[in-house]
Design an enzyme around this catalytic site. Sequence first.
Site, PDB file in Angstrom:
ATOM      1  N   ARG A 119     -97.356   0.946  -4.965  1.00  0.00           N
ATOM      2  CA  ARG A 119     -97.625  -0.512  -5.020  1.00  0.00           C
ATOM      3  C   ARG A 119     -96.514  -1.250  -5.749  1.00  0.00           C
ATOM      4  O   ARG A 119     -96.152  -2.358  -5.382  1.00  0.00           O
ATOM      5  CB  ARG A 119     -98.966  -0.780  -5.701  1.00  0.00           C
ATOM      6  N   LYS A 124    -102.627  -4.802  -4.339  1.00  0.00           N
ATOM      7  CA  LYS A 124    -103.629  -4.219  -3.448  1.00  0.00           C
ATOM      8  C   LYS A 124    -104.168  -2.902  -4.021  1.00  0.00           C
ATOM      9  O   LYS A 124    -103.411  -2.011  -4.382  1.00  0.00           O
ATOM     10  CB  LYS A 124    -103.005  -3.965  -2.074  1.00  0.00           C
TER      11      LYS A 124
END
Length: 110
Positions: free
Chosen positions: A28, A66
């Site tokens: 991420r 996310k």
Amino acid sequence: TGSVIASVVGDLNPRYCLFGDTVNTASRMESNSDKGKINLSPEANRCLHHQAPGASTTSRGVLNIKGKGSMECFFLNQTSECESACRSSLIISECLPTGGSSQTLGKYKN
């Protein structure tokens, strides 16, 4: 920063794989970074400053990551102290969240 599990997966086409939340966070950080910059999680930023107190980072503010939710992210500013710390052997257990140990993780060597 944190623990990971590594294993070879598969019989016909074996692959070396890493598993764990640390791997997901690293992915991420990469996907939410800008080209040519190093994006750090709060834990990685804290660990970096512990190992290389002169390292310079810039807060990007709180981003929606996310699968992780809201997280303050940091960009690493290039410094000579950071480069020399990254080249030397560092014991990373002191920077890990509770539960990390140098026996489990050993030493990070570049």
